[in-house]
Design a protein around this motif. Structure first.
Motif, short mmCIF file in Angstrom:
data_model
loop_
_atom_site.label_atom_id
_atom_site.label_comp_id
_atom_site.label_asym_id
_atom_site.label_seq_id
_atom_site.Cartn_x
_atom_site.Cartn_y
_atom_site.Cartn_z
N MET A 261 0.85 -1.20 0.00
CA MET A 261 0.00 0.00 0.00
C MET A 261 0.88 1.25 0.00
SD MET A 261 -2.74 1.25 2.90
CE MET A 261 -3.49 -0.37 2.96
N ASP A 262 0.63 2.17 -0.96
CA ASP A 262 1.44 3.38 -0.97
C ASP A 262 0.90 4.38 0.04
OD1 ASP A 262 -0.73 4.76 -2.09
OD2 ASP A 262 0.08 4.69 -4.12
N ASN B 283 -0.47 7.36 -0.23
CA ASN B 283 -1.77 7.96 -0.51
C ASN B 283 -2.91 7.01 -0.13
OD1 ASN B 283 -0.77 10.40 -1.45
ND2 ASN B 283 -0.58 9.65 -3.56
N GLU B 284 -2.73 5.73 -0.43
CA GLU B 284 -3.75 4.75 -0.04
C GLU B 284 -3.84 4.64 1.48
OE1 GLU B 284 -3.56 1.60 -3.76
OE2 GLU B 284 -2.08 1.45 -2.17
N ALA B 285 -2.68 4.67 2.14
CA ALA B 285 -2.69 4.61 3.60
C ALA B 285 -3.39 5.82 4.20
CB ALA B 285 -1.26 4.51 4.13
N ALA C 132 -5.74 7.60 2.81
CA ALA C 132 -7.17 7.47 2.56
C ALA C 132 -7.82 6.52 3.57
CB ALA C 132 -7.42 6.99 1.13
N GLU C 133 -7.15 5.41 3.86
CA GLU C 133 -7.68 4.47 4.85
C GLU C 133 -7.75 5.11 6.23
OE1 GLU C 133 -6.10 0.61 5.26
OE2 GLU C 133 -6.58 -0.01 3.20
#
Length: 664
Positions: free
Chosen positions: A1-2, A4-6, A8-9
């Motif tokens: 997970m990059d 940005n994804e982290a 968002a989560e």
């Protein structure tokens, strides 16, 4: 997970947790407004120019200061010369941009104003100039450090250029008439901070060059265009200085032969030879000097003794025999509270015969503006500073201030301050805060946020752990480098003491820290997670080892003096490996945790709280929430007050919820 994804989560997790807290957050913001002091603004700087007296003041509850013109003897300030809220513009007012003032200076004749501002939150400033009283601000330099000085000889503003690692690399000057900027001198990039200032009489440009463990004072040598030391720097010394009418006074702490106040009759030779410095006084045992000013023929010094700051007038040549300057209308202890206070000099231009401006603060009421007349031994409240302090805050409950000392694991006594709602008895849910870094003390100061805890029966405690400045340079040294591990034990000792003494109960303690303090408090939570019901770590420096191994990161080289250099020192690497919260998470029942971060933060990357949150979620056996709240600003948070209040409301709502006090 990059990343940005982290992010968002994490945003989704926080929104789900915070949705039921919306009403509480709104209520807290309403309370902050009521708890904001009603007194007139405090001075950030006072400039007595030939055209008038100008005060840079910040009104409680306002995001930006104003430059006001004062008429001596008038009961209230006169016209507003510059309103920095207007300088910031609607974007900053709406929270979509930052406007962080670094420094504001005037020329001695009051014709020009210069200031630095960071509009990104990334610790990079631009220099702006304007003609007074009604000119427009013009940017004259970028990639600047925050501090400024006015060089009255050639009549120009002096500033610093920084490189990509935020290190000062060039001394520059700008002519306010033409806007032309010239290079005065190159500065060798290295592990030093440089802070510019104008001497209080407006005649000299001074520079403090410092690391966290030492500080030397320099002056602009107009003959060479570079900086020359007032006195040859010595290892371990911290020096503070002022210049008036050619005389230089210097307060030296950490000296091999003891702390002293020194006076030189002239600056004709630079550095001033040792034999030209006369000893005004030496510190008594256990005391240290933290600032100094010349007032006519006498010297005034801020002295720290037994954890307190005092304003002293040294008696020449007599060790420890010093007259203490008093303050009228002292508010004193309330309901068994402590008379401890914080005192600071107000910066600015002060011609001969002008009074010295001071700000004095305490735990239970807001700070107040004082004025000390030349030759006087009592400072009096400035009449234009607003109504009496006792009536200045509405809606805030009274508090009791308890001060004690707690034995750490190695037997060293650690100061502990506990602020409790007045008349409260028995154990209370408690927030335990600590910083313990860079020799910065957590001195008495009013917070408009704490009354929202007190009215809900929650106390607030400060562990004055090693590494801070509460007990002087030796206390800082004891918590620097390898001493960081001792500071962790100091914090844990204070947490256990609160429970053992019945001031709080098991399961009712919340840990809180920010920035460098989060390294210590995060390590404490790793070691004894069961002591805490909740932990809040704001913009936390928790991946200490990996960060300090990256020499090219901004500020890394500057931080080695405080934490140690793991690239060059195996012992420093071992200490950081044992300290770093990210590297020491273990299977255990962790408390509920809230971590915060800023996307524009150049001091602590947002990746650090993300890594710690991920590690704790994986290891924790308790199933308590582990949350990360990220905003788009820098290390110091929002420059807009309303946004700052919303951030604090979110933190307090989390704490109150996890302590079971969210029903009021």
């Amino acid at each position: 997970m990059d990343e940005n994804e982290a992010l968002a989560e994490e945003a989704a997790r926080w929104e789900a947790y915070a949705e039921p807290l919306g009403r509480l957050c709104a209520l807290l913001c309403e309370e902050f407004a009521r708890q904001t002091p009603n007194a007139t603004a405090l001075p950030l700087a006072i400039h007595r120019c030939t055209t008038g007296t100008f005060a840079l003041v910040l009104t409680p509850g306002q995001s930006q200061p104003r430059l006001l013109e004062y008429v001596e003897g008038a009961p209230a300030p006169g016209r507003c010369i510059v309103d920095f809220a207007r300088e910031a513009g609607p974007a900053a007012a709406g929270g979509t941009a930052e406007f962080i003032l670094g420094d504001v200076v005037l020329d001695p004749r009051g014709r020009y104003l210069a200031y630095t501002v960071d509009t990104s939150g990334a610790d990079t400033f631009e220099v702006r100039l304007r003609t007074l009283p009604a000119g427009e601000s013009v940017t004259v330099a970028e990639s600047a450090a925050p501090s400024l000085a006015w060089d009255s000889g050639p009549d120009r503003v002096v500033h610093l250029r920084v490189d990509g690692q935020l290190r000062p690399v060039e001394l520059r000057a700008t002519d306010p008439r033409s806007g032309d900027t010239v290079r005065l001198a190159a500065l060798a990039p290295g592990g030093d901070y440089v802070e510019l200032a104008t001497s209080s009489d407006g005649t000299e440009v001074l520079a403090a060059i410092e690391q966290h463990s030492r500080r030397s004072m320099w002056v602009l040598d107009r003959a060479t265009g570079g900086l020359s030391p007032l006195r040859e720097p010595r290892p371990g010394e911290r020096v503070y200085a002022d210049v008036r009418q050619g005389r230089c006074v210097m307060a030296v702490s950490g000296a091999a032969d003891g702390d002293a106040v020194l006076l030189a009759a002239s600056l004709d030779d630079l550095p001033v030879p040792d034999e030209s410095w006369a000893v005004v006084c030496r510190a008594s045992d256990g005391a240290t000097f933290e600032d100094v000013a010349l007032d006519g023929d006498r010297v005034l010094v801020l002295e720290r003794r037994a954890g307190r700051r005092l304003l002293r007038c040294p008696l020449p040549g007599v060790r420890g025999a010093q007259e203490c300057v008093g303050f009228t209308a002292d508010r004193g202890p309330r309901d068994g509270g402590s008379p401890a206070s914080g005192i600071r000099f107000v910066a600015g231009l002060r011609p001969a015969g002008a009074p010295l401006e001071l700000v004095r603060s305490c735990w239970d009421q807001e700070a107040r503006w004082y004025r000390l007349a030349t030759g006087a031994t009592v400072a009096r409240p400035f009449p234009g500073a607003g109504p009496a302090a006792a009536a200045a805050v509405t809606g805030g409950p009274g508090i009791t201030v308890l001060e004690t000392a707690v034995a750490s694991a190695d037997g060293v006594l650690v100061p502990l301050t506990v602020l409790r709602p007045a008349a409260a008895v028995g154990p209370l849910p408690t927030v335990l805060y600590a910083y313990g870094s860079y020799g910065i003390p957590v001195d008495p100061d009013y917070s408009l946020f704490r009354p929202s805890l007190f009215r809900r029966g929650v106390s607030f405690a400060i562990a004055h752990v090693r590494g801070g400045g509460e007990l002087g340079p030796a206390w800082h040294e004891a918590g620097r480098g390898a001493g960081k591990l001792s500071a962790v034990q100091d914090y844990l000792g204070c947490a256990r003491h609160l429970i053992a003494q019945g001031l709080t109960a098991p399961g009712s303690l919340a840990a809180r820290a920010r920035s460098a303090g989060a390294a210590l408090v995060g390590a404490a939570v790793n070691q004894e997670p069961g002591l805490f019901a909740a932990a809040v770590l704001e913009v936390p420096f928790v991946d200490c080892l990996q960060t300090l191994l990256r020499a090219d990161d901004p500020l890394t080289e500057l931080e080695w003096d405080e934490w140690g250099n793991p690239l060059a020192d195996p012992r420093a690497r071992a200490v950081l490996a044992a300290l770093a919260p990210v590297d020491n998470v273990r299977p255990a029942a962790y408390p509920a945790m809230l971590l915060t971060g800023g996307l524009s933060d150049t001091r602590v990357a947002v990746a650090e709280p993300l890594r710690l949150a991920s590690a704790v979620r994986t290891a924790s056996t308790a199933g308590r929430p582990v949350l990360v709240r990220v905003n788009g600003v820098g290390h110091l948070g929002h420059s807009e007050v309303a946004e700052d209040w919303r951030d604090e409301a979110a933190v307090l709502a989390f704490v109150l919820t996890e302590l079971g006090k969210d029903d009021a």
